[in-house]
Design a protein around this motif. Structure first.
Motif, PDB file in Angstrom:
ATOM      1  N   SER A   1     -34.819  51.382  67.037  1.00 21.20           N
ATOM      2  CA  SER A   1     -35.303  50.040  67.975  1.00 21.20           C
ATOM      3  C   SER A   1     -35.110  50.650  69.344  1.00 21.20           C
ATOM      4  CB  SER A   1     -34.125  48.885  67.495  1.00 21.20           C
ATOM      5  OG  SER A   1     -34.415  48.891  65.783  1.00 21.20           O
ATOM      6  N   ALA A   2     -35.977  49.800  69.992  1.00 20.04           N
ATOM      7  CA  ALA A   2     -36.063  49.938  71.446  1.00 20.04           C
ATOM      8  C   ALA A   2     -36.356  48.631  71.821  1.00 20.04           C
ATOM      9  CB  ALA A   2     -36.874  51.112  71.969  1.00 20.04           C
ATOM     10  N   TYR A   3     -35.617  48.250  72.975  1.00 19.40           N
ATOM     11  CA  TYR A   3     -35.503  46.895  73.620  1.00 19.40           C
ATOM     12  C   TYR A   3     -36.038  46.981  75.018  1.00 19.40           C
ATOM     13  CZ  TYR A   3     -32.913  45.392  69.439  1.00 19.40           C
ATOM     14  OH  TYR A   3     -32.640  45.227  68.338  1.00 19.40           O
TER      15      TYR A   3
ATOM     16  N   ALA B   1     -34.814  49.425  58.916  1.00 19.61           N
ATOM     17  CA  ALA B   1     -34.309  48.933  60.373  1.00 19.61           C
ATOM     18  C   ALA B   1     -33.829  47.424  60.307  1.00 19.61           C
ATOM     19  CB  ALA B   1     -35.654  49.249  61.103  1.00 19.61           C
ATOM     20  N   THR B   2     -34.524  46.668  59.471  1.00 15.58           N
ATOM     21  CA  THR B   2     -34.297  45.452  59.639  1.00 15.58           C
ATOM     22  C   THR B   2     -33.377  44.685  58.353  1.00 15.58           C
ATOM     23  OG1 THR B   2     -36.293  44.801  58.580  1.00 15.58           O
ATOM     24  CG2 THR B   2     -36.229  44.978  61.097  1.00 15.58           C
TER      25      THR B   2
ATOM     26  N   GLY C   1     -31.444  42.120  63.437  1.00 16.88           N
ATOM     27  CA  GLY C   1     -30.307  43.184  63.266  1.00 16.88           C
ATOM     28  C   GLY C   1     -29.880  43.845  64.644  1.00 16.88           C
ATOM     29  N   GLY C   2     -30.740  44.030  65.434  1.00 15.78           N
ATOM     30  CA  GLY C   2     -30.541  44.829  66.601  1.00 15.78           C
ATOM     31  C   GLY C   2     -29.699  44.070  67.769  1.00 15.78           C
ATOM     32  N   TYR C   3     -29.870  42.557  67.514  1.00 10.98           N
ATOM     33  CA  TYR C   3     -29.053  41.784  68.296  1.00 10.98           C
ATOM     34  C   TYR C   3     -27.598  41.583  67.892  1.00 10.98           C
ATOM     35  CZ  TYR C   3     -32.606  39.150  71.154  1.00 10.98           C
ATOM     36  OH  TYR C   3     -33.313  38.954  72.219  1.00 10.98           O
TER      37      TYR C   3
ATOM     38  N   GLY D   1     -30.204  32.001  74.062  1.00  5.96           N
ATOM     39  CA  GLY D   1     -30.162  33.259  74.721  1.00  5.96           C
ATOM     40  C   GLY D   1     -29.897  34.697  73.902  1.00  5.96           C
ATOM     41  N   GLY D   2     -30.190  35.503  74.398  1.00  2.67           N
ATOM     42  CA  GLY D   2     -29.643  36.922  73.866  1.00  2.67           C
ATOM     43  C   GLY D   2     -28.323  37.290  73.910  1.00  2.67           C
ATOM     44  N   PRO D   3     -27.967  38.574  73.273  1.00  4.87           N
ATOM     45  CA  PRO D   3     -26.592  39.048  73.102  1.00  4.87           C
ATOM     46  C   PRO D   3     -25.898  39.029  74.433  1.00  4.87           C
ATOM     47  CG  PRO D   3     -28.046  40.247  71.867  1.00  4.87           C
ATOM     48  CD  PRO D   3     -29.009  39.485  72.629  1.00  4.87           C
ATOM     49  N   GLN D   4     -26.467  39.645  75.342  1.00  2.00           N
ATOM     50  CA  GLN D   4     -25.644  39.673  76.838  1.00  2.00           C
ATOM     51  C   GLN D   4     -25.514  38.238  77.415  1.00  2.00           C
ATOM     52  OE1 GLN D   4     -24.881  42.899  78.196  1.00  2.00           O
ATOM     53  NE2 GLN D   4     -23.194  41.421  79.096  1.00  2.00           N
TER      54      GLN D   4
END
Length: 354
Positions: free
Chosen positions: A162-164, A196-197, A227-229, A304-307
Motif C-alpha cells: 500500500s502507498a498513500y 492487502a485489505t 486496513g492501512g489506516y 479525519g485520517g490517522p494523523q
C-alpha cells in the motif's frame, strides 16, 4: 470540513474525538461532506473556438489550433476541495507481476471554487514502489475533473503493498479529498498469505472508488474499510507509548472485530457515540466477541485520517491518558467510511486487558 465530536465525563463537552467514560447520547446532524459519483472527464483550460469565455477573470489566448485557452484567476477567498471519483487504472487489490512497471491513474473532481494551478501529487507514506516525492497535476478549473497518473514499479517479493498520497496546493499544503487528506494505492504481488485489505470481520463484496466495500449486515448499509489506516493508528499509538517508556500494545483480532463493528455502526447511522445503535457499550461489544476482559476503554474520532485523529487525541488529557494507560495490554482498531454519512470516516480504538 465540519467535524462534530463528543466526550463525556461528568458533563458533555463538544470536542474532536471521544473517550469511553460513560454512555453518551446524541446524533450529529451535520450534512454529508460529499457524495461520491462518477462523472465524465472534461478537458481543463481548453474550450472550442465557438465558445466565448464569459468569466470576467479570464483572458483569451487564441492559438492557431482552433482552441481558446483560458488564463483563469481564482476568486478571492476561494475554497479548495476535491473528491476522488474513481480508480481509472489498478483498482485496489489488483494482482501485478513482481517487478512490473505500471501506471496508476486516479480521477478527481475539483469541487471547490479555487482553480488548480501548480498543484502536485505527493507521496506520503507506505510502500514507495518507485513513486516520486511529488509530481505536477494538470491545471484544473473549478468544477472540472482531472486524471492524475504516476508510474510505479511493483516490489519483487510476494506480498500486499500500500502507498498513500496527498494532493498539495501551490503553497505545498495538503488539500482535503472529501473528508480525508490522503488517498492510496493497494496491489498484491504473487500469492501472499494475507490479502492487502483483509479485515477483522465481514466479507469483501466489491470496490467503490479507492476503497473496498463490505456488507455490515443485510439490513444495513455498505461501508468501506481501510486496513492501512488501522495499521497507521497502531504504529502512532505504540510509538508514543514506547517514547514514554511503556510496552507496545498487541493487536487482538477480537478487539479489532469489536472496534470495526462500532465504526461501521457509527458510519451507517451518521453518529459519533460510544453507545451503539442497538444500545451496546464498549464492554458489551467486546464481550460479545468472546474476549474476556478485566479492563476496557475506547476512544473514537470522526472526520479525519490517522494523523489528524492521533494529534487530537494527544492534545486532550483524557485521550492521552487512554493511549498511555498502564492498564491496557492489547488493542483493536476499526475504521469505516461512508460518503453519505455526516462525517465520512469513523474511527474506533478499543483498549483492553484479559
Amino acid at each position: 470540513m465540519n467535524k462534530i465530536w463528543t466526550i463525556f465525563l461528568l458533563t458533555s463537552l463538544t470536542l474532536a474525538g471521544c473517550i469511553s467514560v460513560s454512555p453518551s447520547t446524541g446524533t450529529p446532524t451535520a450534512p454529508p461532506q460529499f457524495v461520491t459519483s462518477t462523472l465524465p472527464p472534461t478537458k481543463a483550460l481548453v474550450l472550442p473556438s465557438t465558445i466565448t469565455p464569459s468569466t470576467q477573470d479570464a483572458t483569451v489566448d487564441v492559438t492557431g489550433t482552433g482552441t481558446v485557452a483560458l488564463a483563469v484567476t481564482s476568486p478571492p477567498d476561494c475554497k479548495v476541495q476535491a473528491v476522488l471519483l474513481e480508480d481509472v487504472t489498478i483498482p485496489d487489490d489488483t494482482r501485478v507481476t513482481a517487478g512490473e512497471i505500471f501506471t496508476k491513474t486516479w480521477r478527481f473532481k475539483n469541487t471547490g471554487t479555487c482553480h488548480w494551478k501548480d498543484y502536485t501529487i505527493s507521496f506520503l507514506t507506505g510502500d514507495r514502489m518507485g513513486a516520486p516525492d511529488s509530481a505536477p497535476i494538470p491545471e484544473t478549473l473549478a468544477g472540472s475533473t482531472v486524471d492524475i497518473s504516476i508510474e510505479l514499479t511493483a516490489p519483487t517479493a510476494d506480498g500486499s503493498y500500500s502507498a498513500y498520497f496527498t494532493l498539495k496546493d501551490e503553497q505545498g499544503e495538503s488539500i482535503n479529498v472529501g473528508t480525508e487528506k490522503t488517498f492510496w494505492l493497494k496491489i498484491i504481488v504473487g500469492n501472499p498469505t494475507t490479502p492487502a485489505t483483509a479485515a477483522p470481520r465481514g466479507t469483501s463484496t466489491g470496490t467503490s472508488g479507492n476503497t473496498t466495500t463490505t456488507n455490515v449486515t443485510a439490513a444495513d448499509c455498505n461501508v468501506s474499510e481501510n486496513g492501512g489506516y488501522a495499521s497507521q493508528i497502531e504504529a502512532l499509538i505504540n510509538s508514543e507509548r514506547q517514547a514514554n517508556g511503556l510496552p507496545a500494545l498487541t493487536v487482538n483480532s477480537l478487539l479489532a472485530s469489536a472496534a470495526q463493528k462500532h465504526s461501521a455502526d457509527m458510519a451507517c447511522n451518521s453518529m459519533l457515540s460510544h453507545t451503539g445503535s442497538d444500545g451496546s457499550y464498549v464492554n458489551s461489544r467486546i464481550a460479545a466477541t468472546g474476549y474476556g476482559a478485566s479492563y476496557t476503554e475506547e476512544i473514537i474520532y470522526a472526520g479525519g485520517g490517522p494523523q489528524t485523529a492521533f494529534d487530537w487525541w494527544m492534545s486532550d488529557n483524557l485521550h492521552r491518558d487512554a493511549i498511555l494507560s498502564t492498564k491496557a495490554t492489547e488493542i483493536g482498531i476499526g475504521y469505516a467510511y461512508l460518503s453519505s454519512s455526516g462525517y465520512g470516516g469513523y474511527i474506533a480504538v478499543d483498549f483492553a486487558s484479559p
